[in-house]
Design an enzyme around this catalytic site. Structure first.
Site, PDB file in Angstrom:
ATOM      1  N   CYS A 286     -61.145 -19.606  22.952  1.00 50.88           N
ATOM      2  CA  CYS A 286     -59.496 -18.850  23.525  1.00 50.88           C
ATOM      3  C   CYS A 286     -58.868 -20.265  24.127  1.00 50.88           C
ATOM      4  CB  CYS A 286     -59.488 -17.737  23.917  1.00 50.88           C
ATOM      5  SG  CYS A 286     -60.549 -17.722  25.452  1.00 50.88           S
ATOM      6  N   GLU A 465     -59.919 -10.983  35.466  1.00 52.66           N
ATOM      7  CA  GLU A 465     -60.909 -11.179  35.985  1.00 52.66           C
ATOM      8  C   GLU A 465     -61.694 -12.584  36.455  1.00 52.66           C
ATOM      9  OE1 GLU A 465     -63.545  -8.707  33.184  1.00 52.66           O
ATOM     10  OE2 GLU A 465     -61.614  -8.092  32.495  1.00 52.66           O
TER      11      GLU A 465
HETATM   12  P1  NAD Z   1     -59.033  -8.882  17.374  1.00 46.98           P
HETATM   13  O1  NAD Z   1     -58.767  -8.016  18.018  1.00 46.98           O
HETATM   14  O2  NAD Z   1     -58.760  -8.782  15.994  1.00 46.98           O
HETATM   15  O3  NAD Z   1     -60.378  -7.965  17.570  1.00 46.98           O
HETATM   16  C1  NAD Z   1     -60.497  -8.304  18.774  1.00 46.98           C
HETATM   17  C2  NAD Z   1     -62.020  -6.262  19.260  1.00 46.98           C
HETATM   18  O4  NAD Z   1     -60.535  -5.486  18.492  1.00 46.98           O
HETATM   19  C3  NAD Z   1     -62.944  -6.473  17.510  1.00 46.98           C
HETATM   20  O5  NAD Z   1     -64.123  -5.652  18.310  1.00 46.98           O
HETATM   21  C4  NAD Z   1     -61.972  -5.843  16.732  1.00 46.98           C
HETATM   22  O6  NAD Z   1     -62.748  -4.519  16.312  1.00 46.98           O
HETATM   23  C5  NAD Z   1     -61.257  -4.528  18.007  1.00 46.98           C
HETATM   24  N1  NAD Z   1     -59.606  -4.416  17.539  1.00 46.98           N
HETATM   25  C6  NAD Z   1     -58.852  -4.417  16.693  1.00 46.98           C
HETATM   26  N2  NAD Z   1     -58.082  -3.468  16.463  1.00 46.98           N
HETATM   27  C7  NAD Z   1     -58.307  -2.479  17.045  1.00 46.98           C
HETATM   28  C8  NAD Z   1     -57.395  -1.695  17.276  1.00 46.98           C
HETATM   29  N3  NAD Z   1     -56.025  -0.988  17.045  1.00 46.98           N
HETATM   30  N4  NAD Z   1     -57.632  -0.668  18.326  1.00 46.98           N
HETATM   31  C9  NAD Z   1     -58.774  -0.617  19.379  1.00 46.98           C
HETATM   32  N5  NAD Z   1     -60.290  -1.740  18.599  1.00 46.98           N
HETATM   33  C10 NAD Z   1     -59.586  -2.581  17.883  1.00 46.98           C
HETATM   34  O7  NAD Z   1     -59.915 -10.190  17.622  1.00 46.98           O
HETATM   35  P2  NAD Z   1     -60.898 -11.529  17.110  1.00 46.98           P
HETATM   36  O8  NAD Z   1     -60.502 -12.097  16.148  1.00 46.98           O
HETATM   37  O9  NAD Z   1     -61.842 -10.482  17.356  1.00 46.98           O
HETATM   38  O10 NAD Z   1     -60.641 -12.607  17.846  1.00 46.98           O
HETATM   39  C11 NAD Z   1     -60.137 -13.700  18.337  1.00 46.98           C
HETATM   40  C12 NAD Z   1     -59.228 -13.543  19.459  1.00 46.98           C
HETATM   41  O11 NAD Z   1     -59.158 -12.841  19.954  1.00 46.98           O
HETATM   42  C13 NAD Z   1     -58.461 -15.067  19.481  1.00 46.98           C
HETATM   43  O12 NAD Z   1     -56.247 -14.646  19.713  1.00 46.98           O
HETATM   44  C14 NAD Z   1     -58.577 -15.570  20.854  1.00 46.98           C
HETATM   45  O13 NAD Z   1     -58.068 -16.687  20.955  1.00 46.98           O
HETATM   46  C15 NAD Z   1     -58.715 -14.250  21.251  1.00 46.98           C
HETATM   47  N6  NAD Z   1     -60.184 -14.299  22.494  1.00 46.98           N
HETATM   48  C16 NAD Z   1     -59.491 -14.250  23.695  1.00 46.98           C
HETATM   49  C17 NAD Z   1     -60.301 -14.755  24.838  1.00 46.98           C
HETATM   50  C18 NAD Z   1     -59.915 -14.978  26.352  1.00 46.98           C
HETATM   51  O14 NAD Z   1     -59.818 -14.936  27.417  1.00 46.98           O
HETATM   52  N7  NAD Z   1     -58.473 -14.817  26.610  1.00 46.98           N
HETATM   53  C19 NAD Z   1     -61.446 -14.415  24.363  1.00 46.98           C
HETATM   54  C20 NAD Z   1     -61.965 -14.861  23.727  1.00 46.98           C
HETATM   55  C21 NAD Z   1     -60.988 -14.885  21.795  1.00 46.98           C
HETATM   56  O1  6OD Z   2     -66.044 -18.250  30.401  1.00 48.15           O
HETATM   57  C1  6OD Z   2     -65.628 -16.924  30.362  1.00 48.15           C
HETATM   58  O2  6OD Z   2     -65.251 -16.338  31.350  1.00 48.15           O
HETATM   59  C2  6OD Z   2     -64.612 -16.773  29.411  1.00 48.15           C
HETATM   60  N1  6OD Z   2     -64.166 -14.960  29.704  1.00 48.15           N
HETATM   61  C3  6OD Z   2     -64.562 -17.381  28.341  1.00 48.15           C
HETATM   62  C4  6OD Z   2     -63.515 -17.300  27.738  1.00 48.15           C
HETATM   63  C5  6OD Z   2     -63.913 -17.867  26.586  1.00 48.15           C
HETATM   64  C6  6OD Z   2     -62.790 -17.579  25.229  1.00 48.15           C
HETATM   65  O3  6OD Z   2     -63.226 -17.406  23.936  1.00 48.15           O
END
Ligand code: NAD
Ligand code: 6OD
Length: 484
Positions: A286, A465
């Protein structure tokens, strides 16, 4: 065929339906995963509730922390199993899982175990205008049952980033890992058992979002708080779904992160740092930089050097030590990334490198690989510059002044992370403070101290967090006022 099950009340349990777990490197099915239905989610939430009034609820902080250290030991003891499971599920290079994902996961337990033992709270000696005096102090209590929903890009790291502080604060959790990467959440249950974490404190329900375990969990009246990492639009859907039950939420969402490279930077360091920031985990972090702004006088040199780096990345089988770029997570995600590659061309981009699919002549051609890709020449209004792609791709644009760079970097609805590359420390501070994001790195990227606040602004999330911010999210504070 390997089977991955739910973990409820200390038992591994099958359900009525299963779905396939696919290896992104060659598209083969590696396991069948039990999909939790509403009944199983109910059972998991009930198990968590019961655990709160059992042994877990009575443990003192020192003992709770000691058991979390044992969970960390359990991860370390199973290091190779965790690495293999994470590599097979995600397609990330084995070197990355061994260096980042698995060590960070045990560190998450160790850090929050130590933090909860050291955590203090405010107290105030109070004098009121009418002459009374009192002592105010706050005490920390668990929130209760916490629903934890996580994505596929750093599965174990991101799950333990939330589970560790939640347990440190005395909660019980029901986790719903991504359907793409179910293995390590279930494997973690073994480490929980060995560490003496009582049944029901850690529960895993597998499945999807809407109409499946994700939705059943977030809408469950027995869940006291929801912590979610994933796409911004999923965050919005969850927020809508749980609005009527008014529970605390922590959202770590998407990003369209900028990097700003000034002419006075150490060019070699900046190129090497940004090669990581753009391509690590095939761009599926992310925090990855998808927008790189470079001072015009070094623009050509920078683009040339980044292209060289991209072209020397070793794309290959994730299990091979020498590989440093694996596939994307799924066929669906590759379709999305390739649709942005097509869009970039339609929007008028110059392709510096990549923009397509590598050919291997073996089973990897059934996997979900794309080439590391660099574009230039797009207007700032282009969709490829505005929307999160989440692949190994960036757009590089020149700037002429510090103000212009700041304005371009901040011109986004997201606000997760920035990196600034300069040898002028004063400029580093100044530009960092002008960024509308939750995290700014100067001359580095993704360098983490788990005590620091982590989160985003705008579409990138709600709340922070990390360190005391995690402890505060995963606790209710009860202020006690004693008349003296
Ligand atoms: P996603 O939102 O598609 O899915 C994340 C989780 O949510 C999965 O477990 C999925 O099954 C669940 N989910 C989906 N729809 C739902 C609903 N309506 N109700 C409850 N649960 C639901 O995300 P992804 O494709 O798995 O991950 C990629 C995305 O995550 C990217 O946009 C990335 O930037 C973001 N991300 C953010 C961070 C951060 O720390 N800000 C970290 C990692 C990933
Ligand atoms: O380093 C972390 O604690 C953290 N939440 C990283 C998130 C990465 C996103 O893909």
């Amino acid at each position: 065929m390997k089977s991955i099950q739910n973990y409820i009340a200390g038992q591994f349990v099958r359900g009525k339906r299963e779905f396939a777990d696919v290896n992104p490197a060659d598209g083969t099915v590696i396991a069948q995963v039990t999909e939790a239905d509403q009944d199983q989610v109910d059972q998991a939430v009930l198990a968590a509730r019961n655990a709160l009034s059992g042994e877990w609820g009575r443990l003192g902080v020192r003992e709770r922390a000691a058991r979390l250290h044992k969970v960390a030991e359990g991860i370390e003891k199973r290091f190779d199993c965790f690495v293999q499971a994470e590599v097979a599920d995600t397609g990330k290079p084995v070197s990355l899982a061994a260096k980042l994902d698995v060590p960070r996961s045990s560190a998450n337990f160790r850090v929050f175990a130590d933090m909860i033992k050291m955590a203090g709270l405010e107290s105030f000696q109070t004098e009121t205008p009418d002459g009374r005096s009192a002592l105010n102090y706050a005490v920390r209590k668990p929130l209760g049952v916490v629903g934890v929903i996580t994505p596929w890009n750093l599965p174990l790291l991101l799950l333990t980033w939330k589970v560790a502080p939640a347990l440190a604060c005395g909660n019980a959790v029901v986790v719903k890992p991504s359907e793409e990467t179910p293995a390590t959440a279930t494997l973690l249950a073994e480490a929980m058992q060995d560490a003496g974490i009582p049944a029901g404190v850690y529960n895993v329900v597998h499945g999807f979002g809407p109409g499946s375990a994700g939705e059943f969990l977030t809408q469950h009246p027995g869940v006291d708080a929801v912590t979610f990492t994933g796409e911004s639009r999923t965050g919005a859907a969850i927020m809508k779904a749980i609005a009527s039950t008014v529970k605390p939420v922590s959202f770590e969402l998407g990003g369209k992160n900028a990097a700003i490279v000034f002419a006075d930077c150490d060019l070699e360091e900046a190129v090497s740092g940004l090669s990581e920031a753009v391509f690590l985990n095939t761009g599926q972090v992310c925090l990855c930089a998808e927008r790189v702004y470079v001072e015009r006088s070094i623009f050509d040199a920078f683009v040339g050097a980044l292209k060289k780096k991209a072209e020397t990345l070793r794309i290959g089988w994730p299990v091979k030590e020498e590989t440093n770029l694996g596939p994307l997570i799924s066929a669906q995600h590759r379709d999305k990334v390739l649709s942005y590659f097509r869009l970039a061309r339609e929007e008028g981009a110059t392709v510096i490198t990549g923009g397509g699919v590598p050919e291997f002549g073996d089973n990897r051609d059934q996997g979900f690989y794309v080439q590391p890709t660099i574009y230039t020449g797009l207007p700032e209004s282009a969709r490829c510059v505005k929307e999160e792609i989440f692949g190994p791709v960036c757009h590089v644009a020149p700037f002429d002044s510090e103000d212009e760079a700041i304005a371009m970097a901040n011109d986004t609805k997201y606000g997760l992370a920035t990196s600034i590359w300069t040898s002028d420390l004063k400029r580093g501070h100044r530009v960092a403070q002008a960024m509308n994001v939750g995290i700014t790195w100067v001359n580095c990227w993704f360098l983490r101290d788990l005590r620091t606040p982590f989160g985003g602004v705008g579409l990138s999330g709600i709340g922070r967090e990390g360190g005391v911010h995690s402890l505060n999210f995963y606790s209710e504070l009860n202020n006690i006022c004693i008349r003296l």
